[in-house]
Design a protein around this motif. Sequence first.
Motif: not given
Length: 253
Positions: A229-240
């Motif tokens: 992706t082009d930017a870090a995922p939101p925390p909830e999605i990153a954790a998932w």
Amino acid sequence: MTTDRHQRILAWLREYPTVSARELRERLGVTAMTVWRDLRELEELGLLRRVRGGAQAATPGEPGFEAKAAAAGEAKRRIAACAVAEFVRLGDTVALEGGTTVAALVGYLPRERISVLTNSLPVAWQLRRERPELPVLLPGGWMSPVSGNLCGPDTVRRLGQLSSSGCFIGVTGLDARRGPTDPNPLEVEAKRALAQGSRRVVLLLDAGKFGRESACVTIHPRRLHALVTDAAPPPEIAAWLSEQGVRVLVAGG
């Protein structure tokens, strides 16, 4: 059965500009709820327009592959460059589905010793223009008039006989509740078949699609090797994603 119904509905709309829900119930032998669900799914793809009492053929000029390709163009190019550098090697057979982010990979592929499998006519044509040296295999099947992707039973059957080193797919949205999703079950089936024969499945997604949700789950996250992706995922999605064992790569500027 869903795929067959959708093809029959679209075939009738190619012959008649408008068809009623009552006619569809009688011809298909299904409930009113099934008819309206089918019409909603086909409308989400831009293949028809729901009207009072039924549906009509989609009007010309609705956004298709070219319009989608123009959106977030710079982000898609960064994602594509990163994905090729990380996951494509000489001697590979790469599978490219028909999303516009995936299509951006073409300009970064090596010019030799790569074979390409795709279910997308726009991607195949782009390969013909930009990488004419590379061998390209298309599976055949029914073509979506909006995306130009090949889908349906014949496509799925043929893709099930093929294999690849890496499969690159895009989706309409990704959230932490349902994972990657798309609007059209016909195209979802083709994506799954393309991914099934691959040793590695890489999801390409610009950050604007985080948190979006569509009608159909595209692929089980355990089948995903990585997300680019082009930017870090939101925390909830990153954790998932971490829980699912999906590696996340953020393309540089």
